[in-house]
Design a protein around this motif. Structure first.
Motif, PDB file in Angstrom:
ATOM      1  N   MET A 215       0.817  -1.249  -0.010  1.00  0.00           N
ATOM      2  CA  MET A 215      -0.211  -0.046   0.028  1.00  0.00           C
ATOM      3  C   MET A 215       0.929   1.382   0.016  1.00  0.00           C
ATOM      4  SD  MET A 215      -2.954   1.075   0.094  1.00  0.00           S
ATOM      5  CE  MET A 215      -4.311  -0.121   0.822  1.00  0.00           C
ATOM      6  N   ALA A 216       1.882   1.380   0.937  1.00  0.00           N
ATOM      7  CA  ALA A 216       2.578   2.398   1.176  1.00  0.00           C
ATOM      8  C   ALA A 216       3.286   2.721  -0.458  1.00  0.00           C
ATOM      9  CB  ALA A 216       3.849   2.399   1.965  1.00  0.00           C
ATOM     10  N   ARG A 217       3.864   1.753  -1.066  1.00  0.00           N
ATOM     11  CA  ARG A 217       4.495   2.045  -2.347  1.00  0.00           C
ATOM     12  C   ARG A 217       3.625   2.513  -3.305  1.00  0.00           C
ATOM     13  NH1 ARG A 217       7.384  -2.799  -4.598  1.00  0.00           N
ATOM     14  NH2 ARG A 217       8.576  -3.214  -2.625  1.00  0.00           N
ATOM     15  N   MET A 218       2.492   1.904  -3.432  1.00  0.00           N
ATOM     16  CA  MET A 218       1.241   2.314  -4.338  1.00  0.00           C
ATOM     17  C   MET A 218       0.919   3.882  -4.133  1.00  0.00           C
ATOM     18  SD  MET A 218      -2.392   0.382  -4.877  1.00  0.00           S
ATOM     19  CE  MET A 218      -3.622   1.199  -4.023  1.00  0.00           C
ATOM     20  N   MET A 219       0.830   4.139  -2.940  1.00  0.00           N
ATOM     21  CA  MET A 219       0.616   5.476  -2.607  1.00  0.00           C
ATOM     22  C   MET A 219       1.719   6.669  -2.950  1.00  0.00           C
ATOM     23  SD  MET A 219      -2.377   5.766  -1.406  1.00  0.00           S
ATOM     24  CE  MET A 219      -3.591   4.604  -0.958  1.00  0.00           C
ATOM     25  N   ASP A 220       3.047   6.087  -2.665  1.00  0.00           N
ATOM     26  CA  ASP A 220       4.096   6.734  -3.371  1.00  0.00           C
ATOM     27  C   ASP A 220       3.997   6.902  -4.715  1.00  0.00           C
ATOM     28  OD1 ASP A 220       5.224   7.002  -1.014  1.00  0.00           O
ATOM     29  OD2 ASP A 220       6.688   5.444  -1.276  1.00  0.00           O
ATOM     30  N   GLN A 221       3.468   5.839  -5.601  1.00  0.00           N
ATOM     31  CA  GLN A 221       3.450   6.127  -7.281  1.00  0.00           C
ATOM     32  C   GLN A 221       2.213   6.960  -7.419  1.00  0.00           C
ATOM     33  OE1 GLN A 221       2.304   2.410  -8.938  1.00  0.00           O
ATOM     34  NE2 GLN A 221       2.230   3.331 -10.951  1.00  0.00           N
ATOM     35  N   VAL A 222       1.211   7.286  -6.674  1.00  0.00           N
ATOM     36  CA  VAL A 222      -0.086   8.070  -7.008  1.00  0.00           C
ATOM     37  C   VAL A 222       0.529   9.456  -6.502  1.00  0.00           C
ATOM     38  CG1 VAL A 222      -2.197   8.631  -6.267  1.00  0.00           C
ATOM     39  CG2 VAL A 222      -1.850   6.210  -6.243  1.00  0.00           C
ATOM     40  N   ASN A 223       1.312   9.599  -5.557  1.00  0.00           N
ATOM     41  CA  ASN A 223       1.787  11.007  -5.377  1.00  0.00           C
ATOM     42  C   ASN A 223       2.704  11.450  -6.775  1.00  0.00           C
ATOM     43  OD1 ASN A 223       0.883  10.832  -2.803  1.00  0.00           O
ATOM     44  ND2 ASN A 223       2.615  10.388  -1.685  1.00  0.00           N
ATOM     45  N   GLU A 224       3.544  10.517  -7.183  1.00  0.00           N
ATOM     46  CA  GLU A 224       4.626  10.618  -8.341  1.00  0.00           C
ATOM     47  C   GLU A 224       3.612  11.147  -9.608  1.00  0.00           C
ATOM     48  OE1 GLU A 224       7.252   7.458  -9.044  1.00  0.00           O
ATOM     49  OE2 GLU A 224       7.966   7.672  -6.865  1.00  0.00           O
ATOM     50  N   VAL A 225       2.613  10.137  -9.721  1.00  0.00           N
ATOM     51  CA  VAL A 225       1.705  10.632 -10.883  1.00  0.00           C
ATOM     52  C   VAL A 225       1.030  12.030 -10.697  1.00  0.00           C
ATOM     53  CG1 VAL A 225      -0.486   9.892 -12.058  1.00  0.00           C
ATOM     54  CG2 VAL A 225       1.277   8.131 -11.276  1.00  0.00           C
ATOM     55  N   TYR A 226       0.588  12.270  -9.619  1.00  0.00           N
ATOM     56  CA  TYR A 226      -0.037  13.667  -9.150  1.00  0.00           C
ATOM     57  C   TYR A 226       0.821  14.699  -9.604  1.00  0.00           C
ATOM     58  CZ  TYR A 226      -3.166  16.932  -7.322  1.00  0.00           C
ATOM     59  OH  TYR A 226      -3.960  18.203  -7.341  1.00  0.00           O
ATOM     60  N   GLN A 227       1.879  14.601  -8.936  1.00  0.00           N
ATOM     61  CA  GLN A 227       3.102  15.426  -9.155  1.00  0.00           C
ATOM     62  C   GLN A 227       3.552  15.905 -10.498  1.00  0.00           C
ATOM     63  OE1 GLN A 227       3.729  17.822  -6.815  1.00  0.00           O
ATOM     64  NE2 GLN A 227       2.637  16.262  -5.360  1.00  0.00           N
ATOM     65  N   GLY A 228       3.306  14.785 -11.506  1.00  0.00           N
ATOM     66  CA  GLY A 228       3.463  14.695 -12.813  1.00  0.00           C
ATOM     67  C   GLY A 228       2.595  15.483 -13.512  1.00  0.00           C
ATOM     68  N   PHE A 229       1.318  15.296 -13.092  1.00  0.00           N
ATOM     69  CA  PHE A 229       0.176  16.209 -13.752  1.00  0.00           C
ATOM     70  C   PHE A 229       0.215  17.619 -13.317  1.00  0.00           C
ATOM     71  CE2 PHE A 229      -3.004  12.206 -12.885  1.00  0.00           C
ATOM     72  CZ  PHE A 229      -2.546  11.871 -13.898  1.00  0.00           C
ATOM     73  N   LEU A 230       0.697  17.859 -12.264  1.00  0.00           N
ATOM     74  CA  LEU A 230       1.008  19.447 -11.819  1.00  0.00           C
ATOM     75  C   LEU A 230       1.967  19.899 -12.639  1.00  0.00           C
ATOM     76  CD1 LEU A 230       0.554  19.436  -8.037  1.00  0.00           C
ATOM     77  CD2 LEU A 230      -0.994  20.373  -9.431  1.00  0.00           C
ATOM     78  N   ALA A 231       3.088  19.261 -13.008  1.00  0.00           N
ATOM     79  CA  ALA A 231       4.218  19.790 -13.662  1.00  0.00           C
ATOM     80  C   ALA A 231       3.903  20.005 -14.955  1.00  0.00           C
ATOM     81  CB  ALA A 231       5.589  18.719 -13.710  1.00  0.00           C
TER      82      ALA A 231
END
Ligand SMILES: CC(C)(COP(=O)(O)OP(=O)(O)OC[C@H]1O[C@@H](n2cnc3c(N)ncnc32)[C@H](O)[C@@H]1O)[C@@H](O)C(=O)NCCC(=O)NCCS
Ligand SMILES: Nc1ncnc2c1ncn2[C@@H]1O[C@H](COP(=O)(O)OP(=O)(O)OP(=O)(O)O)[C@@H](O)[C@H]1O
Length: 206
Positions: free
Chosen positions: A183-199
């Protein structure tokens, strides 16, 4: 930016959706809208009653969801029952989704959480900048559905049979989130994906 979020039943889509919402995305939950549009007093319920008969209603006038599920997904369901139900509900769901967008003109990232996105990709009246699918093997999803949701194995298998395959969902997606990872790694992946959208948004604005 409009994002489509999908995944097979019990793959972990709602878990990913909740994280995206915490991060600041506007979330439009199609399962919730599908529940809203069949509330008593709405236009869908009388149409569903005409289409499927009065057994579709509980004594209190609400939709009998387990009766409906049996008649849409069960082994004795008529082959076109799902399409007939979808034809009534989907246009109403899309209208509500559109309204939700209009109510939040400030939203930078809007996530449409659509369990059946692969099925409706050619007819849904929205286009998506990115599509995320959340995936887990069928055996794990069956286990989650029977252990956590009180479904029988037969009901769980039937629901999966009535949905697109992982291959079909991957074909429409550009981002895949594997919900077998911790779960923790999946959440990290979601964070990265979201930061990518913002960028991406910041890059487009620059
Ligand atoms: C048949 C109904 C009454 C069964 O209700 P039930 O409470 O058992 O399920 P619920 O609505 O909570 O949905 C749970 C999951 O079932 C799957 N599912 C729902 N509808 C469908 C469908 N038409 N086809 C395949 N899978 C479906 C999705 O993965 C969804 O996340 C209900 O699912 C419904 O009204 N479906 C049609 C609307 C629809 O397409 N909903 C999906 C969102 S677009
Ligand atoms: N990476 C993970 N590790 C462990 N458990 C997970 C992981 N991702 C999701 N789960 C668990 O799997 C179950 C199903 O997840 P969730 O409710 O998010 O699925 P869903 O795809 O949204 O289902 P539905 O399509 O029915 O709405 C939940 O109990 C959730 O906590």
């Amino acid at each position: 930016m409009r994002i489509g979020l999908t995944g097979g039943i019990a793959a972990g889509k709602s878990t990913v959706a909740a994280r995206l919402s915490e991060l600041g995305a506007l979330l439009i939950d199609y399962d919730a809208l599908a529940h809203d549009v069949v509330r008593p007093g709405g236009v869908a319920l009388p149409r569903i009653e005409v289409e499927f008969g009065s057994a579709v209603l509980n004594a209190d006038g609400t939709l009998n969801r387990s009766w409906m599920a049996d008649h849409v997904f069960g082994k004795d369901a008529q082959p076109d029952a799902r399409a007939r139900l979808d034809a009534i509900e989907h246009p109403l769901i899309y209208a509500e989704a559109s309204l939700a967008e209009q109510l939040h003109p400030e939203a930078r990232i809007i996530v449409h959480d659509v369990p059946l996105l692969a099925e409706v990709i050619d007819t849904i009246p929205f286009s998506f900048d990115h599509i995320i699918t959340v995936e887990a093997p069928v055996c794990l999803r069956l286990e989650r559905m029977t252990e956590e949701r009180g479904m029988s194995l037969e009901q769980a298998e039937a629901r999966i049979r009535h949905q697109s395959s992982e291959e079909e969902r991957r074909a429409i997606a550009d981002i895949v989130i594997d919900s077998v990872q911790p779960m923790a790694r999946m959440m990290d992946q979601v964070n990265e994906v979201y930061q990518g959208f913002l960028a991406e948004l910041d890059g487009a604005a620059a």
